[in-house]
Design an enzyme around this catalytic site. Structure first.
Site, PDB file in Angstrom:
ATOM      1  N   THR A 121       7.845  58.411  -4.342  1.00 53.46           N
ATOM      2  CA  THR A 121       7.581  58.682  -5.838  1.00 53.46           C
ATOM      3  C   THR A 121       6.256  59.529  -5.510  1.00 53.46           C
ATOM      4  OG1 THR A 121       6.357  57.165  -7.748  1.00 53.46           O
ATOM      5  CG2 THR A 121       6.747  56.587  -6.107  1.00 53.46           C
ATOM      6  N   ASP A 122       6.049  60.219  -7.073  1.00 52.09           N
ATOM      7  CA  ASP A 122       4.229  60.762  -6.541  1.00 52.09           C
ATOM      8  C   ASP A 122       3.566  59.559  -7.056  1.00 52.09           C
ATOM      9  OD1 ASP A 122       5.684  60.346  -9.098  1.00 52.09           O
ATOM     10  OD2 ASP A 122       4.459  62.177  -9.903  1.00 52.09           O
ATOM     11  N   GLU A 123       3.835  58.890  -7.191  1.00 52.85           N
ATOM     12  CA  GLU A 123       2.448  58.362  -7.366  1.00 52.85           C
ATOM     13  C   GLU A 123       1.738  57.452  -5.456  1.00 52.85           C
ATOM     14  OE1 GLU A 123       3.346  54.982 -10.531  1.00 52.85           O
ATOM     15  OE2 GLU A 123       5.214  55.896 -11.435  1.00 52.85           O
ATOM     16  N   TYR A 166       3.268  48.489  -7.214  1.00 49.53           N
ATOM     17  CA  TYR A 166       4.266  49.240  -7.163  1.00 49.53           C
ATOM     18  C   TYR A 166       4.441  51.330  -6.494  1.00 49.53           C
ATOM     19  CZ  TYR A 166       7.385  52.744  -8.648  1.00 49.53           C
ATOM     20  OH  TYR A 166       8.734  54.292  -8.254  1.00 49.53           O
ATOM     21  N   LYS A 204       5.400  51.923  -2.771  1.00 51.28           N
ATOM     22  CA  LYS A 204       6.074  52.363  -2.336  1.00 51.28           C
ATOM     23  C   LYS A 204       5.782  53.278  -0.682  1.00 51.28           C
ATOM     24  CE  LYS A 204       9.406  54.105  -3.601  1.00 51.28           C
ATOM     25  NZ  LYS A 204      10.910  53.639  -3.247  1.00 51.28           N
TER      26      LYS A 204
HETATM   27  P1  NAD Z   1      15.663  51.451 -10.658  1.00 48.38           P
HETATM   28  O1  NAD Z   1      15.051  50.438 -10.826  1.00 48.38           O
HETATM   29  O2  NAD Z   1      16.801  52.255 -12.467  1.00 48.38           O
HETATM   30  O3  NAD Z   1      17.275  50.853 -10.310  1.00 48.38           O
HETATM   31  C1  NAD Z   1      16.967  50.617  -8.241  1.00 48.38           C
HETATM   32  C2  NAD Z   1      17.584  50.148  -8.167  1.00 48.38           C
HETATM   33  O4  NAD Z   1      18.037  48.785  -7.239  1.00 48.38           O
HETATM   34  C3  NAD Z   1      18.995  48.995  -8.985  1.00 48.38           C
HETATM   35  O5  NAD Z   1      20.306  48.815  -9.179  1.00 48.38           O
HETATM   36  C4  NAD Z   1      18.568  47.416  -8.703  1.00 48.38           C
HETATM   37  O6  NAD Z   1      19.919  46.293  -8.457  1.00 48.38           O
HETATM   38  C5  NAD Z   1      18.581  48.241  -6.903  1.00 48.38           C
HETATM   39  N1  NAD Z   1      18.038  46.998  -5.537  1.00 48.38           N
HETATM   40  C6  NAD Z   1      17.226  46.204  -5.984  1.00 48.38           C
HETATM   41  N2  NAD Z   1      16.395  45.669  -5.314  1.00 48.38           N
HETATM   42  C7  NAD Z   1      17.566  45.521  -4.385  1.00 48.38           C
HETATM   43  C8  NAD Z   1      17.741  45.223  -2.917  1.00 48.38           C
HETATM   44  N3  NAD Z   1      16.722  44.506  -2.351  1.00 48.38           N
HETATM   45  N4  NAD Z   1      18.466  45.530  -2.713  1.00 48.38           N
HETATM   46  C9  NAD Z   1      19.378  46.434  -2.598  1.00 48.38           C
HETATM   47  N5  NAD Z   1      19.363  46.894  -4.245  1.00 48.38           N
HETATM   48  C10 NAD Z   1      18.392  46.574  -5.066  1.00 48.38           C
HETATM   49  O7  NAD Z   1      14.848  52.572 -10.088  1.00 48.38           O
HETATM   50  P2  NAD Z   1      15.720  54.235 -10.469  1.00 48.38           P
HETATM   51  O8  NAD Z   1      14.609  55.029 -11.713  1.00 48.38           O
HETATM   52  O9  NAD Z   1      16.473  54.370  -9.936  1.00 48.38           O
HETATM   53  O10 NAD Z   1      15.163  54.655  -8.679  1.00 48.38           O
HETATM   54  C11 NAD Z   1      15.462  55.268  -7.917  1.00 48.38           C
HETATM   55  C12 NAD Z   1      14.283  55.163  -6.448  1.00 48.38           C
HETATM   56  O11 NAD Z   1      13.710  56.084  -6.868  1.00 48.38           O
HETATM   57  C13 NAD Z   1      13.479  54.210  -6.267  1.00 48.38           C
HETATM   58  O12 NAD Z   1      13.100  53.717  -5.264  1.00 48.38           O
HETATM   59  C14 NAD Z   1      12.208  54.428  -7.406  1.00 48.38           C
HETATM   60  O13 NAD Z   1      11.167  54.359  -6.417  1.00 48.38           O
HETATM   61  C15 NAD Z   1      12.111  56.154  -6.767  1.00 48.38           C
HETATM   62  N6  NAD Z   1      11.606  57.150  -7.685  1.00 48.38           N
HETATM   63  C16 NAD Z   1      11.635  56.826  -9.459  1.00 48.38           C
HETATM   64  C17 NAD Z   1      11.208  57.849  -9.768  1.00 48.38           C
HETATM   65  C18 NAD Z   1      11.356  57.396 -11.318  1.00 48.38           C
HETATM   66  O14 NAD Z   1      11.486  58.425 -12.971  1.00 48.38           O
HETATM   67  N7  NAD Z   1      12.366  56.461 -12.206  1.00 48.38           N
HETATM   68  C19 NAD Z   1      10.916  58.911  -9.488  1.00 48.38           C
HETATM   69  C20 NAD Z   1      10.603  59.095  -8.216  1.00 48.38           C
HETATM   70  C21 NAD Z   1      10.838  58.117  -7.744  1.00 48.38           C
HETATM   71  P1  TYD Z   2       6.975  55.285 -17.171  1.00 46.73           P
HETATM   72  O1  TYD Z   2       8.201  55.552 -17.642  1.00 46.73           O
HETATM   73  O2  TYD Z   2       6.487  53.419 -16.944  1.00 46.73           O
HETATM   74  O3  TYD Z   2       6.970  55.310 -16.116  1.00 46.73           O
HETATM   75  P2  TYD Z   2       5.573  55.248 -14.696  1.00 46.73           P
HETATM   76  O4  TYD Z   2       4.393  54.662 -14.626  1.00 46.73           O
HETATM   77  O5  TYD Z   2       6.265  55.237 -13.607  1.00 46.73           O
HETATM   78  O6  TYD Z   2       4.902  57.138 -14.582  1.00 46.73           O
HETATM   79  O7  TYD Z   2       5.515  55.059 -18.147  1.00 46.73           O
HETATM   80  C1  TYD Z   2       5.662  56.413 -18.292  1.00 46.73           C
HETATM   81  C2  TYD Z   2       3.300  56.605 -18.769  1.00 46.73           C
HETATM   82  O8  TYD Z   2       4.417  56.596 -19.960  1.00 46.73           O
HETATM   83  C3  TYD Z   2       3.160  55.934 -18.413  1.00 46.73           C
HETATM   84  O9  TYD Z   2       1.475  56.906 -18.252  1.00 46.73           O
HETATM   85  C4  TYD Z   2       2.830  55.186 -19.788  1.00 46.73           C
HETATM   86  C5  TYD Z   2       2.942  55.488 -20.314  1.00 46.73           C
HETATM   87  N1  TYD Z   2       4.011  54.532 -21.327  1.00 46.73           N
HETATM   88  C6  TYD Z   2       3.710  53.754 -22.698  1.00 46.73           C
HETATM   89  O10 TYD Z   2       2.992  54.734 -23.325  1.00 46.73           O
HETATM   90  N2  TYD Z   2       3.830  53.227 -23.388  1.00 46.73           N
HETATM   91  C7  TYD Z   2       5.530  52.144 -22.734  1.00 46.73           C
HETATM   92  O11 TYD Z   2       5.607  51.513 -23.995  1.00 46.73           O
HETATM   93  C8  TYD Z   2       5.553  52.718 -21.573  1.00 46.73           C
HETATM   94  C9  TYD Z   2       6.599  52.053 -21.270  1.00 46.73           C
HETATM   95  C10 TYD Z   2       4.836  53.449 -21.066  1.00 46.73           C
END
Ligand code: NAD
Ligand code: TYD
Length: 375
Positions: free
Chosen positions: A134-136, A160, A164
């Protein structure tokens, strides 16, 4: 020629979209997912009966299981999506983030390394371990700061992002110390179909259509860079095919928006796509609530490396991606109902302050309560 990939976390949001795309390209997928609250087999229902999607419920930290899967299926790549992924949950209870994102990633790396060492030279040269991050990890930007590049120092601020960041460091170390051909991608906020409705976009859409308040943290001016999930998946494909071992690639939409802009955009699109029966626009449901502790102010991603070196660019505009996303949630009521389990309602109640256990998701009164306690 079709590829053979071990995907972890492939029942979650991004992982399932990736797996569906890979199967449409005829690549065989072994999908290892623990099925936590965020994993959902309905995300993969289009693949039921597909012999080239092998789903295994299990933990990336289960060394014996990972070893067996690598040995039985002989993948050419591992793509690690498995993680605990929600910042607010990491503030509420960080332990599972440490276990999966750090310890689990370590075990997966160890097994991948030992498998890779046993491969013949040609397969060893082609093998890739792609860690999806993630960019975070880069921390928070000021309004005038340049966007994150791959050289920006890590400065994670939440449990989180710290977990990561730790796994990114391990992945990098396994390349530098042991030669395991790893690559890391650091992507911005994704939106799209199959995202669990604890995150801003699906939470807003689903609350809106049910007439519940739309919670915006703090002043709503926090900025994120937004990317449609299929564009992220395509970037991962490009990195797998053409990326250089040992490198990091930033991925983003070059689409910086404040949270209030996101919520307002979703509201106007919903006004058009699913007009309310009451005479008030969806934006009348917007409710400012107490801010997230340590809330990062701004993320922005400089994607010039992946654009220049690998030729990737996002395909969707913000509006086209958001329209597709809303359409998907409107059309998939069965999925929506299934994810609103007791566990989901409990989380919403805890996070947004509803008093009664198992109360309806985000009852208006609970949000008002939180708003009042914030001021
Ligand atoms: P998500 O929470 O929707 O999915 C995570 C999946 O991992 C789930 O299916 C869960 O069951 C599985 N999981 C959790 N713990 C596990 C374990 N110990 N062993 C096997 N499986 C396990 O997450 P997402 O949004 O799909 O994100 C996927 C990846 O991308 C993550 O690593 C996250 O850090 C990264 N990412 C997400 C975003 C975003 O905006 N969602 C952006 C950048 C990077
Ligand atoms: P989120 O979707 O949780 O992603 P991340 O924290 O990984 O960026 O949140 C996106 C942005 O929206 C973040 O600045 C927090 C804000 N947010 C709200 O304002 N209200 C909400 O109920 C949630 C879940 C997030």
């Amino acid at each position: 020629m079709s590829a053979n990939i071990l995907v972890t976390g492939g029942a979650g949001f991004i992982g399932s979209n990736f797996v569906l795309g890979e199967r449409s390209r005829k690549n065989r997928i072994v999908n290892l997912d623990l099925l936590t609250y965020a994993g959902n087999l309905l995300n993969l229902s289009d693949l039921s009966g597909d012999p080239d999607h092998i789903f295994v419920q299990g933990d990336i930290g289960d060394r014996a299981l990972v070893r067996k899967l690598l040995s039985d299926y002989q993948p050419e790549a591992v793509v690690n999506f498995a993680a605990e992924s929600h910042v607010d949950r990491s503030i509420d209870s960080p332990e599972s983030f440490i276990q999966t994102n750090i310890v689990g990633a370590f075990h997966l790396l160890e097994e991948a390394l030992s498998f890779w060492k046993g491969l013949a030279a040609d397969r060893r040269a082609r093998f890739r371990f792609l860690h999806v991050s993630t960019d975070e990890v880069y921390g928070s930007l000021g309004p005038e700061d340049p966007a994150f590049t791959e050289k920006t120092p890590y400065a994670p601020n939440s449990p989180y992002s710290a977990s990561k960041a730790a796994s990114d460091h391990l992945v990098r170390a396994y390349y530098h110390t042991f030669g395991l051909p790893t690559m890391i991608t650091n992507c911005s906020n994704n939106y799209g179909p199959r995202q669990f409705p604890e995150k801003l976009t699906p939470l807003t859409v689903l609350n809106a259509i049910e007439g519940h308040p739309l919670p915006v943290y703090g002043d709503g001016q926090n900025i994120r860079d937004w990317l449609f999930v299929d564009d992220h998946c395509e970037a991962l494909r490009v990195v797998l095919a053409k990326g250089e071992a040992g490198k990091t690639y930033n991925i983003g939409g070059s689409c910086e928006k404040t949270n209030i802009e996101i919520v307002n955009t979703l509201c106007s699109l919903l006004d058009e796509m699913a007009p309310r029966s009451v005479c008030a626009p969806y934006s009348s449901l917007i409710t400012f609530v107490k801010d997230r502790p340590g809330h990062d102010r701004r993320y922005a991603v400089d994607c010039s490396r992946i654009e220049r070196e690998l030729g990737w660019r996002p395909g969707e505009t913000f509006e086209s991606g958001m329209r597709k996303t809303i359409r998907w949630y409107l059309d998939n009521t069965h999925w929506v109902q299934s994810v609103k389990s007791g566990a989901y309602r409990d989380w919403i109640a805890r996070q947004y302050g509803a008093a009664e256990e198992n109360s309806a998701a985000l009852a208006p009164q609970s949000i008002v309560g939180k708003l009042q306690s914030a001021t």
